[in-house]
Design an enzyme around this catalytic site. Sequence first.
Site, mmCIF file in Angstrom:
data_model
loop_
_atom_site.group_PDB
_atom_site.id
_atom_site.type_symbol
_atom_site.label_atom_id
_atom_site.label_comp_id
_atom_site.label_asym_id
_atom_site.label_seq_id
_atom_site.Cartn_x
_atom_site.Cartn_y
_atom_site.Cartn_z
ATOM 1 C CB THR A 11 -0.946 0.031 1.221
ATOM 2 O OG1 THR A 11 -0.148 -0.140 2.400
ATOM 3 C CG2 THR A 11 -1.986 -1.066 1.153
ATOM 4 N N GLY A 12 2.155 1.136 0.086
ATOM 5 C CA GLY A 12 3.038 2.306 0.086
ATOM 6 C C GLY A 12 3.348 2.786 -1.323
ATOM 7 C CD GLN A 13 7.287 7.042 -3.536
ATOM 8 O OE1 GLN A 13 7.095 8.245 -3.652
ATOM 9 N NE2 GLN A 13 8.477 6.551 -3.200
ATOM 10 C CG ASP A 14 9.210 2.554 -3.168
ATOM 11 O OD1 ASP A 14 8.833 3.689 -3.544
ATOM 12 O OD2 ASP A 14 10.333 2.337 -2.684
ATOM 13 C CG ASP A 59 1.799 -7.852 11.825
ATOM 14 O OD1 ASP A 59 2.976 -7.543 12.106
ATOM 15 O OD2 ASP A 59 0.815 -7.201 12.232
ATOM 16 C CG LEU A 81 8.652 -3.171 -1.666
ATOM 17 C CD1 LEU A 81 7.862 -2.482 -2.769
ATOM 18 C CD2 LEU A 81 10.142 -3.076 -1.941
ATOM 19 C CB ALA A 82 6.445 -4.054 4.828
ATOM 20 C CB SER A 85 9.861 3.677 5.648
ATOM 21 O OG SER A 85 8.662 4.374 5.409
ATOM 22 C CB THR A 126 17.618 2.950 2.836
ATOM 23 O OG1 THR A 126 17.823 4.363 3.020
ATOM 24 C CG2 THR A 126 17.864 2.290 4.185
ATOM 25 C CD GLU A 128 18.549 8.347 6.083
ATOM 26 O OE1 GLU A 128 18.735 8.467 7.299
ATOM 27 O OE2 GLU A 128 18.751 9.266 5.278
ATOM 28 C CE1 TYR A 150 13.727 3.072 7.347
ATOM 29 C CE2 TYR A 150 15.605 4.422 6.689
ATOM 30 C CZ TYR A 150 14.554 3.585 6.354
ATOM 31 O OH TYR A 150 14.348 3.263 5.043
ATOM 32 C CE LYS A 154 14.409 -0.036 5.353
ATOM 33 N NZ LYS A 154 13.722 -0.960 4.426
HETATM 34 P P1 GDR Z 1 14.912 10.840 4.598
HETATM 35 O O1 GDR Z 1 13.601 11.581 4.034
HETATM 36 O O2 GDR Z 1 15.063 11.031 6.062
HETATM 37 O O3 GDR Z 1 16.049 11.274 3.727
HETATM 38 O O4 GDR Z 1 14.568 9.305 4.343
HETATM 39 P P2 GDR Z 1 12.789 12.843 4.536
HETATM 40 O O5 GDR Z 1 12.074 13.328 3.336
HETATM 41 O O6 GDR Z 1 11.980 12.546 5.754
HETATM 42 O O7 GDR Z 1 13.933 13.892 4.964
HETATM 43 C C1 GDR Z 1 14.840 14.437 4.028
HETATM 44 C C2 GDR Z 1 15.627 15.575 4.644
HETATM 45 O O8 GDR Z 1 14.754 16.688 4.842
HETATM 46 C C3 GDR Z 1 15.019 17.253 6.128
HETATM 47 N N1 GDR Z 1 13.848 17.993 6.607
HETATM 48 C C4 GDR Z 1 12.648 17.477 6.864
HETATM 49 N N2 GDR Z 1 12.171 16.215 6.728
HETATM 50 C C5 GDR Z 1 10.861 15.973 7.019
HETATM 51 N N3 GDR Z 1 10.375 14.744 6.878
HETATM 52 N N4 GDR Z 1 10.039 16.979 7.464
HETATM 53 C C6 GDR Z 1 10.464 18.271 7.624
HETATM 54 O O9 GDR Z 1 9.703 19.140 7.995
HETATM 55 C C7 GDR Z 1 11.833 18.539 7.286
HETATM 56 N N5 GDR Z 1 12.593 19.664 7.281
HETATM 57 C C8 GDR Z 1 13.802 19.319 6.861
HETATM 58 C C9 GDR Z 1 15.371 16.049 6.989
HETATM 59 O O10 GDR Z 1 16.014 16.455 8.168
HETATM 60 C C10 GDR Z 1 16.235 15.256 6.008
HETATM 61 O O11 GDR Z 1 17.536 15.735 6.038
HETATM 62 C C11 GDR Z 1 13.804 8.867 3.243
HETATM 63 C C12 GDR Z 1 12.834 7.793 3.740
HETATM 64 O O12 GDR Z 1 11.945 7.448 2.705
HETATM 65 C C13 GDR Z 1 13.583 6.554 4.149
HETATM 66 O O13 GDR Z 1 12.665 5.529 4.483
HETATM 67 C C14 GDR Z 1 14.460 6.100 2.987
HETATM 68 O O14 GDR Z 1 15.207 4.980 3.397
HETATM 69 C C15 GDR Z 1 15.378 7.226 2.550
HETATM 70 O O15 GDR Z 1 14.615 8.363 2.219
HETATM 71 C C16 GDR Z 1 16.199 6.836 1.330
#
Ligand code: GDR
Length: 322
Positions: A11-14, A59, A81-82, A85, A126, A128, A150, A154
């Site tokens: 049900t997620g994006q991917d 689950d 993919l679950a 995240s 990932t 990450e 996280y 991973k």
């Molecule tokens: P990320 O994605 O942590 O890279 O992981 P996210 O979009 O949450 O953050 C990216 C960067 O943006 C900065 N940031 C904020 N982030 C969010 N969510 N909300 C805010 O308001 C905001 N302001 C600044 C964050 O600090 C960060 O540096 C995603 C996820 O999909 C993981 O599950 C996946 O493994 C990796 O991408 C690849």
Amino acid sequence: MAKTALITGVTGQDGAYLSELLLNKGYKVVGAERRTSTRNRQRLDELNISDDIVFTDFDLADQGNMERTLETHQPDEVYNLAAQSFVALSFEQPVMTGDITGLAVARLLEAIRTVNPKIRFYQASTSEMFGKVQAVPQDETTPFYPRSPYGVAKLYAHWITANYRESYGLLACSGILFNHESPLRGVEFVTRKITLAVARIKHGLQKELRLGNLDAKRDWGYAKEYVEGMYLMQQQETPSDYVLATGETHTVGEFVEAAFTAADLAWRDYVVIDPAFVRPAEVDLLLGNPGKAKRELKWAPKTAFRELVALMVEADLKRVDR
Ligand code: GDR
């Protein structure tokens, strides 16, 4: 005979884009879904494929359920993919994240080994895991240094996948995917949070956008193209791990600027920095080298950064308009 793919996190994006791709290739798609009180199939509905998927209750916390699911549906390929995240949430719920994002992969690999070790397995690894990066750009040989619960979870999942491949000959691979976005991205992630806010501001429904660190750099690609890479990895005779990335990096601030500009707005009029969105530890810079995927999978990203931002803004403008 059509192949069967079991997708966790369907049900997620991917999960949605991968289901669409595999259905188009003639697969039977079994969607492994966690039962919750509310139905969560909007993305699959949006792609108009909900009726083509065979759903099954699944689950990641339940080993017996996993084994029965594999016995019942006899998949040729499993795509895991679950996960929990959302990086920020993992600081609040590190143990749950460790269990579902990390340890659950050992459960799933155990289930495959027990039920049918010929099942091909894809693990969603990932960027990450690179965290505090030890080299620029990052590729399959770069040492890992995760910066969040996280990322740590991973990394366990990544290594247990490699370990089952090496120990038991499982046909298991990991895709080390850098950030991949789309109009189906969850609104908790920064790109979609921004594009939805831009659309709502444009329509007068929102006055400001509160964000954390604008200096973080990410290698952002288009999710719809990344699921093709997942599929290609599963078709390799000898399983291996691959980085999928664009080879370009941009700051969150640049994404903000591009998104507001795409809607003819000046971002400085709306963006407020809020420490509540700053993480205890940050990943400052991600930049992937997809050379191995290009060479061996013939995979290459097509959608450039500004194009991606524009298509996400456009999709949200349409949604908000509706
Ligand atoms: P990320 O994605 O942590 O890279 O992981 P996210 O979009 O949450 O953050 C990216 C960067 O943006 C900065 N940031 C904020 N982030 C969010 N969510 N909300 C805010 O308001 C905001 N302001 C600044 C964050 O600090 C960060 O540096 C995603 C996820 O999909 C993981 O599950 C996946 O493994 C990796 O991408 C690849």
